[in-house]
Scaffold this active site. Structure first.
Site, short mmCIF file in Angstrom:
data_model
loop_
_atom_site.label_atom_id
_atom_site.label_comp_id
_atom_site.label_asym_id
_atom_site.label_seq_id
_atom_site.Cartn_x
_atom_site.Cartn_y
_atom_site.Cartn_z
N GLU A 90 0.82 -1.21 0.00
CA GLU A 90 0.00 0.00 0.00
C GLU A 90 0.86 1.26 0.00
O GLU A 90 1.93 1.28 0.60
CB GLU A 90 -0.88 0.02 1.26
N CYS A 110 5.30 -7.62 7.77
CA CYS A 110 6.25 -7.11 8.76
C CYS A 110 6.43 -8.16 9.84
O CYS A 110 5.49 -8.88 10.16
CB CYS A 110 5.69 -5.82 9.38
#
Ligand code: SAH
Length: 339
Positions: A90, A110
């Protein structure tokens, strides 16, 4: 196959010379790539022979806009970009009075595990290449048709967990033959990977470093940010001081206010004590609701009171304006929905 956007200017020059091209080709090709050319055929000042030679070992990487949302409230644009391998990231373009700022991702997913964050829910898939990080700026700028002048690395991923590619990206996006975005207009946000803060300081780039602090003490930070088990607040603050001393740049802190977790008046006072000596600016962010998580934000009055207390204690603090509230503009929300 080599993505030429993974090379820095000198490496590109070297490569071109190695395949028998003249040095000045580097400037032409670098500039085309950074303007958003999607193939060598668009590079009209290259000969057909050069284009064919390039195609033997290299390619022009692109990003596909898979979804795009424009906020009706404030014009914020959110992109879900699809990478060549099908993974999604994004990026968000925000309008401020000083120009357009893009928030970009540094990784697919992540591994830092912050409890309140949507980006970390599926773990880390992989780090982005330097070219993929840059492509977000290139293709968002091409799509909005206006110059992007500021960058914040606050999208999906931990930039300091992808150090080398982030550094190469910084050099390239700053290059005068490319997008020429000043280091002072670039912010790197980290959850606090202490050794990498020292390494970033050694690079001596005047980028702004912001720390996702979110807690005024180890007790609270341990419960919401696993990275704190590894690097305690004291060590983190020492690294911040070293960064500020080496680069001459003031540090700032992000502090997401989570109701009942870190937003008491006592927390504000503790926070002031640790931020004061660093002259750090504190960005207060009302925590965004993430479906899988049970964190809530306080009322507007409570948030203002927290900010006021910090200010009374001599701290430079502001509550971050929420942009793109109608388009799920906060990090990780859109990718997760699509997954
Ligand atoms: N990994 C880096 C870059 C991500 S920046 C870092 O941790 O700094 C994204 C920012 O948004 C970080 O400050 C992060 O802690 C914050 N954030 C993540 N989820 C949030 C949520 N639900 N509400 C408010 N802020 C959030």
């Amino acid at each position: 196959m080599i993505d030429l956007k993974d090379l820095d200017y000198d490496e590109l020059t070297e490569y071109l010379v190695s395949i028998g091209e003249k040095k000045f080709r580097a400037e032409q090709i670098f500039s085309w790539l950074h303007k958003g050319a999607e193939s060598y055929d668009e590079m009209t000042n290259l000969s057909k022979a050069t284009r064919e030679r390039l195609l033997q070992e290299t390619y022009v990487s692109t990003l596909k806009i898979r979804e795009k949302y424009v906020s009706k409230i404030d014009g914020t644009v959110k992109y879900l970009f699809e990478l060549p391998d099908g993974n999604c990231i994004e990026s968000v373009v925000m309008r401020y009075h000083h120009g357009l700022t893009i928030c970009i991702s540094s990784q697919v997913g992540c591994r830092m595990g912050c409890r309140f964050c949507a980006s970390t829910i599926g773990g880390l898939v992989r780090s982005l290449t330097a070219g993929e990080i840059l492509n977000q700026v290139i293709f968002a700028q091409k799509d909005v048709g206006e110059r992007i002048s500021n960058i914040v690395m606050m999208g999906i991923g931990e930039p300091l967990d992808n150090f080398d590619n982030v550094i190469k990206f910084l050099h390239n996006v700053n290059h005068e033959k490319g997008l020429n975005i000043g280091y002072r207009h670039i912010t790197i946000s980290t959850c606090g990977v202490v050794p990498m803060i020292y390494r970033l300081a050694e690079e001596k780039l005047p980028v702004t470093l912001t720390i996702s602090l979110h807690a005024p003490n180890n007790e609270i930070r341990d419960t919401i940010m696993p990275v704190n088990h590894r690097y305690k607040i004291e060590e983190l603050l020492k690294a911040c001081k070293a960064y500020a001393d080496t680069t001459g740049r003031r540090i700032s802190f992000e502090y997401s206010l989570i109701h009942g977790v870190n937003d008491s008046m006592a927390n504000a006072e503790e926070l002031a004590k640790i931020a004061g000596p660093l002259h750090a600016h504190i960005n207060l962010i009302p925590v965004n609701k993430v479906e899988e998580r049970d964190f809530k934000k306080g009322s507007r009055e409570e948030i203002q009171a927290f900010c006021k207390r910090l200010t009374e204690l001599g701290i430079n603090a502001t509550v971050r304006r929420e942009l793109g509230a109608d388009i799920q503009a906060s990090c990780g929300q859109l990718r997760k929905k699509v997954l």
